[in-house]
Write an enzyme that holds these catalytic residues in place. Structure first.
Site, mmCIF file in Angstrom:
data_model
loop_
_atom_site.group_PDB
_atom_site.id
_atom_site.type_symbol
_atom_site.label_atom_id
_atom_site.label_comp_id
_atom_site.label_asym_id
_atom_site.label_seq_id
_atom_site.Cartn_x
_atom_site.Cartn_y
_atom_site.Cartn_z
ATOM 1 N N SER A 91 0.816 5.823 -10.366
ATOM 2 C CA SER A 91 -0.400 5.523 -9.607
ATOM 3 C C SER A 91 -0.241 5.990 -8.165
ATOM 4 O O SER A 91 0.747 5.701 -7.507
ATOM 5 C CB SER A 91 -0.662 4.017 -9.635
ATOM 6 O OG SER A 91 -1.804 3.710 -8.888
ATOM 7 N N GLY A 92 -1.228 6.729 -7.675
ATOM 8 C CA GLY A 92 -1.195 7.246 -6.310
ATOM 9 C C GLY A 92 -0.616 8.630 -6.187
ATOM 10 O O GLY A 92 -0.515 9.168 -5.085
ATOM 11 N N THR A 109 -5.964 11.815 -10.689
ATOM 12 C CA THR A 109 -7.430 11.920 -10.759
ATOM 13 C C THR A 109 -7.935 13.122 -9.972
ATOM 14 O O THR A 109 -8.808 13.870 -10.435
ATOM 15 C CB THR A 109 -8.067 10.623 -10.226
ATOM 16 O OG1 THR A 109 -7.580 9.512 -10.991
ATOM 17 C CG2 THR A 109 -9.573 10.684 -10.329
ATOM 18 N N ASN A 147 -2.337 2.877 -4.416
ATOM 19 C CA ASN A 147 -3.396 3.898 -4.432
ATOM 20 C C ASN A 147 -4.730 3.208 -4.188
ATOM 21 O O ASN A 147 -5.027 2.182 -4.790
ATOM 22 C CB ASN A 147 -3.403 4.607 -5.798
ATOM 23 C CG ASN A 147 -4.375 5.775 -5.834
ATOM 24 O OD1 ASN A 147 -4.990 6.096 -4.818
ATOM 25 N ND2 ASN A 147 -4.526 6.392 -6.971
ATOM 26 N N SER A 159 -7.097 4.035 -7.705
ATOM 27 C CA SER A 159 -6.206 4.145 -8.855
ATOM 28 C C SER A 159 -6.993 4.007 -10.155
ATOM 29 O O SER A 159 -7.797 3.098 -10.327
ATOM 30 C CB SER A 159 -5.134 3.053 -8.785
ATOM 31 O OG SER A 159 -4.328 3.075 -9.935
ATOM 32 N N SER A 160 -6.766 4.954 -11.093
ATOM 33 C CA SER A 160 -7.397 4.877 -12.417
ATOM 34 C C SER A 160 -6.702 3.780 -13.212
ATOM 35 O O SER A 160 -5.499 3.843 -13.446
ATOM 36 C CB SER A 160 -7.273 6.217 -13.149
ATOM 37 O OG SER A 160 -7.932 7.234 -12.453
ATOM 38 N N GLY A 199 0.999 7.148 -15.486
ATOM 39 C CA GLY A 199 2.374 7.590 -15.637
ATOM 40 C C GLY A 199 3.300 6.422 -15.954
ATOM 41 O O GLY A 199 2.876 5.277 -16.116
ATOM 42 N N GLU A 204 5.613 3.403 -15.597
ATOM 43 C CA GLU A 204 5.537 2.333 -14.611
ATOM 44 C C GLU A 204 6.766 1.439 -14.708
ATOM 45 O O GLU A 204 7.113 0.941 -15.779
ATOM 46 C CB GLU A 204 4.272 1.488 -14.806
ATOM 47 C CG GLU A 204 2.998 2.254 -14.463
ATOM 48 C CD GLU A 204 1.773 1.361 -14.434
ATOM 49 O OE1 GLU A 204 1.883 0.188 -14.857
ATOM 50 O OE2 GLU A 204 0.711 1.835 -13.996
#
Length: 1110
Positions: free
Chosen positions: A109-110, A114, A159, A162-163, A389, A391
Site C-alpha cells: 500500500s502506497g 493504482t 497511503n 489506498s485501494s 501487495g 503485507e
C-alpha cells in the site's frame, strides 16, 4: 543514428537501467542502484521485461503527450526504462501478434499501484484508434476508475488513496486494436473498514465526499448533516486529509457515474444506501433483563433507525425485531432467541458490512453492463491486475493471511511464466535450454490451499462443525495437522521440538512465506471466515421497498429459503484466486513491481531498510537470478551491428551482407570467448554482463577516437575555410583601398583647381564691384543735391501759405466776436426776465432724461426673487426711485404669475401653506422645499398591481404613498399604502392591496408631529367616532410635509368641517385601543446607517431616536 539513441537503455546511464546487467549482483548493489537512479528522478528500472517503479511522491515531467509519442511503436530496450515502454510492448503484441496480454501490478500500500494502472490505461487510450464510438468506450473505461476509487479506496497510514480491494480489468479490443469494452473483477473488499478503522486512517472516501460535496438539498433528502462527528462509523482524527479535496472529488465521481452510464435514479439509490450505512452506525443498544432471567437488548434512540427505515422503505418494527431476535431453522423446526447487547452490535455491524460490500459488488456489475463489448466476434484481451501487495504488519489477521496467500499464488505463477517465457525464447532461437535452480513456493501454497490438510480447508472445517468453535480450537487443529510442516511454526510446535521462542505468542502461528516470516494472530479468524449475516436481517432487508435492496439480499426471499450454510469468505476467495490464476495462465504476462521509497509520503527520501524489505518480499533478487541463469543480455542482430560496427574495420562504416554475418565478423575480430555468447536465429545472446560492459567500454573509446578524428577534420576544414576567406577578404580590401586612394587624389586635384578658379573669379568680381560702386556714388550725389534744392523751394512756399492762412483766420475770429456782441446787445432786454427758470427747467429735463435712459440700460432681470435695482443717482429722486422699483416689481410678478397653469398654481399654494405650517417649527421642512409635491407616488391608476385597490376607492386620490404603520408592541414598522381623498384616509396592505382601515376626514381631530427631522406623525381620531374603536394611527413617511399639508388643505377647503389642528411637539400621546402611549423624540448618535429608530421602553412609552444632523 537514431535521434532517440541518446536516451537508450545503455547510453548515458545513471546507474544500470536493467538489473540483469548489474555487476556485481548482490542485495546491497541492487539497493544502491535503485537509490542512485531515484536520486536523479529515474523512477523506473528493468529486470529484463519486468518494470520496477518507485513512487516519487511528486509530479514528474515524464508523463506528457510528447512522452507518449516518444515511446509509441518503439522497441522495449530502445529508450530509457519507462512504464510506457511496457504498455506499448503489451499493446503492440496484442494488436500485431494477436496475443492476449495481462499486466500484473503488485506492491504494498502506497507504492503507486493504482497510479501505475491509470498510466497504463491512459497510454493505451492515447495510442489506440480514434473515432466517436471508440472515444466513448475509452472515456467510459477511464471514468470507471474514479467511481471504484471513491467506493473502494481509503486513507491509511501508508497511503492517502489506498485501494482496499483487488481489481482485475479485462480490456477487449477488435482486430484493429481499438477498444470495444471491458470487464472488471473485484477481490476481497476490506469491508471490516466500514465499521472500524485503525488509528490515523479513514473509512472509504465516499462517506467523506458525500458529506463534504453534496448540496444542502441532497443532504436534506438523505437526512444527513455535514458534521463528521455525528457519525460513529467515521474516524475523526484523520477526517481531513491534506491534498484531498473531498467536495471536488464528489463532483468528479458524480460526473464519472454519468459518463459510465448510471441513471439519475440509480445514483440517488446508491447515495441512499451510503447514507443508510452511516445511519446504521449511530444505532446503539442498551441491556434489558427479562422475567425469565435472560438478557436482551433494546435500541436506545430510535430516531436514526426511523430515518434509515424511511430511506430504505422498511417498516421500523420489522428491522427493530431483527436487531433483537435471531431465528434458527433446522429441518422443520424454528427456534427464536433473543440477542444480548454484544450480539446486537455484532448483527448491526454485520448488516453494515454486508450492505456496503454488496453495494460495491453491484456497482462493479453495473459498470460492467455499461462497458462490456457489444460485438459477438472474438476479441483480443488485455488484462490489468491492480491487487494488494504482500503485507507484514505488527498485528496480522485474517485479511493479511488471505492477501499474502494471493501474493504467494502470484509469485508462483510469476516464476512459472518467467521460466516458461525464457524457455520458449531459447527454443525459438535454437539455443540449448539448461534447467535453472530456484525456490519453488508451491509447498507454501499447498500448506494454505490443500483441500485436506490446508489451513483454509481446516478453517472451513472448524467453522462448519457442530459444537463450540473458537479461534483457540482452530489453532489447536493447526498444531495437530501442520506441526511437522517446515514452513509452519507455533508455540506448541516449537515446544514439542524442545525449542523456546518467546517471540511467538500462544494465540499466534507463523508461516515462512517466500517474502519472509509472517506472524498471524488467530483472533477473529473464525468470525471473519464465517462472515455470518443473520437470516432475520436478510429477510428484513428483502421486505424493503427500495429498488436496490431486493437485488442485494436475494437470500431474504421467504419463497426461496435455503437452509444450506453459505460458503465461507476463505472458500470464496480461494475460488476467485483459482479463477484469476487460470485466466492469467492463458495470457502473455507483463509485470510492474511497485516500491514505496519511504513511509513519510515525502519526495527525495529513500529509506534503505524499507526498500530492502520490499525487494525481498517482491522476490526481485530471485527474478534477477532466474533471468541471469542463462544469458543475461540478448539483442537482435540489426541493432547490435548498428551499435558496435565501429569496433571492427571490416564492418565500419557500412556492412553490405546479412546482419548476423556482420555480428559474427565483429565478435571474431574482437576475440570474445565463444563461451560468453551464442548465436540465435534472430538474436545474439551474451552470457555475462562483463562482456556487454567490455563491448560498451570499447565502443566508448572508439567513439572518443572517432570524435577526435571528426574534430581534427572539422578543425582543418574550418582553418582552410578561414584562410580562404581571409585571402578573399584581403583581395577585396586591397581593391577597395586602391579605389579609395585614387578617389582621394582626384578629390585633392579637383579641390585645388576649384580654389584657383575661385580666387580668380573673386578678383574679377571685386574689380567690377569697385567700378559699379563708383558709378553708383556719382548717381547718388546728383540725386541728393536735387533733393536738397527741391526741399528748400517747398519750405519757402509752405511758409508763405501759412502766413496767408493766419491772416484769414484772424479776420474770421474778429468778425465772429463782433457778430456775437451785436446779438447780445440786441436780446439782452428779453433774457433778463425768465432766464433762471428756463435754465432750471432745462437742467432738470436733461437730468431726468439722462436718469431714465440710464435706468433703461441697467434694468434688472424678470425673476421675482431678483432683488437687484440700480443705484439712485441724485438725492432729490429718492421717492421716484423707490416708487419705480415697487411698480416694476409688481409688474414683474404679474407677468410671472400670468405664466402659471392652474395645476402649478395649486402646487405653489400648497408649498405656501406648508411654509406657514412648518417653517421654523420642524427641522425636516428645509429639506422638503426643493422637492415638488407629486401626490400620486404609486401611479395607482396606471399600475395593474393596484387595480383592485383603485376600484375600491370611489373618490379621486389626492395622495398615494407607502408609509410604515408603527407597532406599539415592538416599535417596528409595517408597510402600508396610504391613500388620501377629499372625504377619507385609506390604509391598505402593500402586497395584496386589501383595505385595512378607512377613516373619514371628519373623524380626524388633529395630527401630531415632532420638531425634529424624522418622518413620524400621529393621526388622532375624535373620541366616540366609529373609526376610534381601534385607536389612533402612528405612521412614518418620507413625504410627511406633503401628507400633513394636503390633509390641512383638504380640511380647510371643506365648508362643513372644522380646521384640522397641527400639533408640533417632541412628546405627545397616542391612543392605542384602551391605552394611551407617550411617544417621545430624542436626539441620539447615528446608528444603522443614520436612520430613525423606534423602540418600546415600557407599556406606556415609545422612544424615537433621531440622529443628530451636522
Amino acid at each position: 543514428m537514431n535521434k532517440h539513441q541518446k536516451n537508450g537503455l545503455i547510453d548515458n546511464m545513471i546507474g544500470v537501467g536493467d538489473m540483469v546487467l548489474l555487476e556485481p549482483l548482490s542485495e546491497d548493489s541492487f539497493i544502491e542502484n535503485l537509490r542512485k537512479r531515484f536520486d536523479h528522478s529515474e523512477i523506473y528500472t528493468y529486470i529484463g521485461s519486468v518494470v520496477i517503479s518507485l513512487n516519487p511522491y511528486r509530479s514528474l515531467p515524464i508523463f506528457t503527450p510528447d512522452k507518449v509519442e516518444e515511446y509509441r511503436n518503439r522497441n522495449f530496450y530502445e529508450l530509457s526504462p519507462h512504464i510506457y515502454a511496457l504498455a506499448d510492448e503489451a499493446y503492440r503484441s496484442l494488436r500485431d501478434q494477436d496475443k492476449d496480454q495481462c499486466i500484473l501490478i503488485t506492491g504494498e500500500s502506497g507504492a503507486g499501484k493504482t497510479e501505475a494502472s491509470k498510466l497504463v490505461m491512459s497510454y493505451v487510450a492515447a495510442v489506440c484508434g480514434k473515432g466517436q464510438e471508440v472515444n466513448k468506450v475509452k472515456e467510459q473505461l477511464l471514468q470507471s476508475n474514479p467511481v471504484l476509487e471513491a467506493f473502494g479506496n481509503a486513507k491509511t497510514v501508508r497511503n492517502d488513496n489506498s485501494s482496499r480491494f483487488g481489481k482485475y480489468m479485462d480490456i477487449e479490443f477488435d482486430f484493429k486494436g481499438d477498444p470495444l469494452g471491458g470487464v472488471i473483477s473485484n477481490y476481497l473488499l476490506e469491508k471490516s473498514r466500514v465499521v472500524k478503522q485503525p488509528r490515523g486512517e479513514r473509512n472509504f472516501h465516499i462517506f467523506y465526499q458525500l458529506l463534504s460535496g453534496a448540496s444542502d438539498d441532497t443532504l436534506k433528502k438523505l437526512k444527513l448533516h455535514r458534521d463528521f462527528s455525528k457519525y460513529n462509523y467515521l474516524s475523526l482524527d484523520s477526517a481531513v486529509v491534506n491534498g484531498l479535496d473531498d467536495a471536488a472529488n464528489f463532483r468528479t465521481v458524480r460526473n464519472a457515474m454519468q459518463i459510465v452510464g448510471f441513471m439519475e435514479d440509480e445514483v440517488q439509490s446508491v447515495l441512499e444506501l451510503v447514507a443508510a450505512v452511516l445511519k446504521l452506525g449511530n444505532i446503539e443498544f442498551k441491556p434489558e433483563s427479562r422475567c425469565n432471567g435472560t438478557d436482551e437488548s433494546r435500541i436506545k434512540d430510535k430516531n436514526d433507525l426511523k430515518e434509515m427505515c424511511e430511506l430504505l422503505g422498511i417498516e421500523q418494527s420489522v428491522l427493530e425485531r431483527a436487531f433483537s431476535y435471531r431465528t434458527v431453522e433446522a429441518k422443520m423446526e424454528k427456534v427464536s432467541t433473543t440477542l444480548n447487547v454484544a450480539q446486537a452490535y455484532y448483527a448491526r455491524d454485520a448488516l453494515a458490512k454486508n450492505l456496503y460490500s454488496r453495494l460495491f459488488t453491484w456497482l462493479v456489475t453495473r459498470i460492467n453492463e455499461s462497458i462490456k463489448a457489444q460485438a459477438k466476434t472474438r476479441h483480443k484481451v488485455m488484462g490489468v491486475l491492480d491487487i494488494y501487495g504482500f503485507e507484514i504488519f505488527e498485528d496480522n489477521s485474517f485479511e493479511q493471511f488471505i492477501i499474502n496467500y494471493c501474493n504467494e499464488k502470484l509469485q508462483q505463477i510469476f516464476i512459472e511464466l518467467t521460466l516458461r517465457e525464457e524457455q520458449e525464447e531459447y527454443i525459438r532461437e535454437g539455443i540449448e535450454w539448461t534447467n535453472i535452480e530456484y525456490f519453488n513456493n508451491a509447498i507454501i501454497c499447498d500448506l494454505i490451499e490443500n483441500n485436506k490438510n490446508g489451513i483454509l480447508a481446516m478453517l472451513d472445517e472448524e467453522c462448519l462443525r457442530p459444537g463450540t468453535v473458537t479461534d483457540e480450537t482452530f489453532l489447536d487443529k493447526l498444531n495437530t495437522v501442520c506441526a511437522e510442516h517446515q514452513h509452519f511454526e507455533s508455540r506448541l510446535s516449537k515446544n514439542s521440538k524442545f525449542l523456546t521462542d518467546h517471540s511467538l505468542p500462544h494465540s499466534c502461528f507463523r508461516i515462512q512465506h517466500y517474502a519472509g516470516k509472517v506472524l498471524y494472530r488467530t483472533e477473529g479468524f473464525v468470525d471473519k471466515n464465517n462472515d455470518l449475516l443473520y437470516r432475520d436481517l436478510s429477510q428484513a432487508m428483502y421486505k424493503a421497498n427500495h429498488c436496490l435492496i431486493k437485488q442485494l439480499f436475494p437470500e431474504g426471499n421467504p419463497a426461496k429459503v435455503n437452509l444450506k450454510r453459505p460458503p465461507t469468505a476463505g472458500f470464496q476467495f480461494k475460488a476467485s484466486v483459482g479463477t484469476l490464476m487460470r485466466n492469467l495462465q492463458t495470457k502473455n504476462p507483463n509485470y510492474i513491481r511497485c516500491i514505496k521509497p519511504n513511509d513519510k509520503k515525502a519526495p527525495h527520501i529513500f529509506t534503505e531498510s524499507l526498500v530492502c524489505h520490499q525487494v525481498r518480499y517482491l522476490g526481485l533478487m530471485e527474478n534477477v537470478r532466474v533471468r541471469r541463469a542463462g544469458y543475461a543480455f540478448r539483442q537482435t542482430y540489426e541493432p547490435c551491428l548498428e551499435r558496435y560496427k565501429m569496433l571492427c574495420k571490416r564492418t565500419w562504416p557500412h556492412w553490405r551482407g546479412p546482419a548476423r554475418e556482420g555480428v559474427e565478423v565483429l565478435m571474431t575480430d574482437l576475440q570474445v570467448s565463444a563461451e560468453e555468447f551464442a548465436y540465435g536465429r534472430s538474436k545474439i545472446f551474451i552470457r555475462n554482463p562483463r562482456t556487454l560492459f567490455f563491448l560498451e567500454e570499447r565502443r566508448r573509446q572508439c567513439l572518443q577516437d572517432l570524435a577526435t578524428l571528426i574534430q581534427k577534420i572539422y578543425r582543418g576544414w574550418k582553418c582552410r575555410s578561414q584562410f580562404l576567406l581571409l585571402k578573399q577578404s584581403q583581395i577585396i580590401v586591397a581593391a577597395w583601398y586602391r579605389r579609395y586612394a585614387q578617389q582621394k587624389k582626384y578629390q585633392k586635384i579637383k579641390s585645388a583647381t576649384t580654389v584657383v578658379q575661385s580666387y580668380t573669379r573673386g578678383w574679377q568680381a571685386r574689380k567690377l564691384l569697385r567700378e559699379l560702386k563708383y558709378q553708383k556714388r556719382c548717381e547718388e550725389a546728383v540725386t541728393t543735391i536735387a533733393a536738397y534744392w527741391h526741399g528748400t523751394q517747398a519750405r519757402r512756399e509752405l511758409r508763405r501759405l501759412k502766413e496767408e492762412a493766419r491772416r484769414k483766420h484772424a479776420v474770421a475770429v474778429i468778425w465772429a466776436y463782433w457778430q456775437g456782441l451785436k446779438v447780445r446787445r440786441e436780446y439782452r432786454k428779453y433774457f433778463r426776465a425768465n432766464a433762471g427758470k428756463k435754465i432750471y427747467d432745462f437742467t432738470i429735463q436733461r437730468i431726468m432724461q439722462k436718469y431714465f435712459l440710464g435706468l433703461k440700460n441697467t434694468m434688472p432681470s424678470m425673476s421675482p426673487i431678483d432683488n437687484k435695482w440700480p443705484a439712485r443717482p441724485y438725492l432729490f429722486l429718492d421717492g421716484v426711485h423707490t416708487e419705480l422699483r415697487r411698480i416694476f416689481h409688481l409688474w414683474r410678478c404679474k407677468k410671472y404669475r400670468s405664466q402659471f397653469t392652474e395645476e402649478r398654481k395649486a402646487v405653489y399654494e400648497e408649498k405656501l401653506e406648508a411654509s406657514e405650517i412648518f417653517k421654523d417649527k420642524k427641522a425636516l421642512y428645509p429639506s422638503s422645499v426643493s422637492q415638488p409635491f407629486k401626490g400620486d407616488y404609486l401611479e395607482i391608476s396606471k399600475n395593474p398591481k393596484y387595480l383592485k385597490l383603485n376600484s375600491a376607492v370611489d373618490e379621486k386620490v389626492l395622495l398615494a404613498d407607502v408609509v410604515n404603520k408603527i407597532n406599539r408592541a415592538n416599535g417596528k414598522g409595517t408597510a402600508r399604502i396610504f391613500l388620501l381623498t377629499k372625504k377619507s384616509v385609506v390604509l391598505a396592505d402593500q402586497k395584496t392591496g386589501q383595505v385595512k382601515a378607512s377613516v373619514p376626514l371628519p373623524d380626524l381631530s388633529s395630527v401630531s408631529v415632532s420638531t425634529q427631522s424624522d418622518g413620524f406623525f400621529a393621526l388622532k381620531l375624535k373620541e366616540g367616532s366609529a373609526s376610534a374603536v381601534k385607536g389612533d394611527f402612528l405612521l412614518s413617511s418620507e413625504h410627511l410635509i406633503e401628507i400633513i399639508t394636503k390633509l390641512h388643505r383638504t380640511g380647510a377647503t371643506a365648508p362643513d368641517r372644522e380646521q384640522l389642528n397641527i400639533d408640533i411637539s417632541d412628546e405627545f400621546l397616542v391612543q392605542f385601543k384602551q391605552d394611551k402611549v407617550c411617544v417621545k423624540f430624542i436626539q441620539g448618535a447615528p446608528k444603522n446607517g443614520n436612520s430613525v429608530s423606534c423602540k418600546r421602553k415600557n407599556n406606556r412609552l415609545l422612544e424615537v431616536s433621531v440622529p443628530t444632523t451636522a
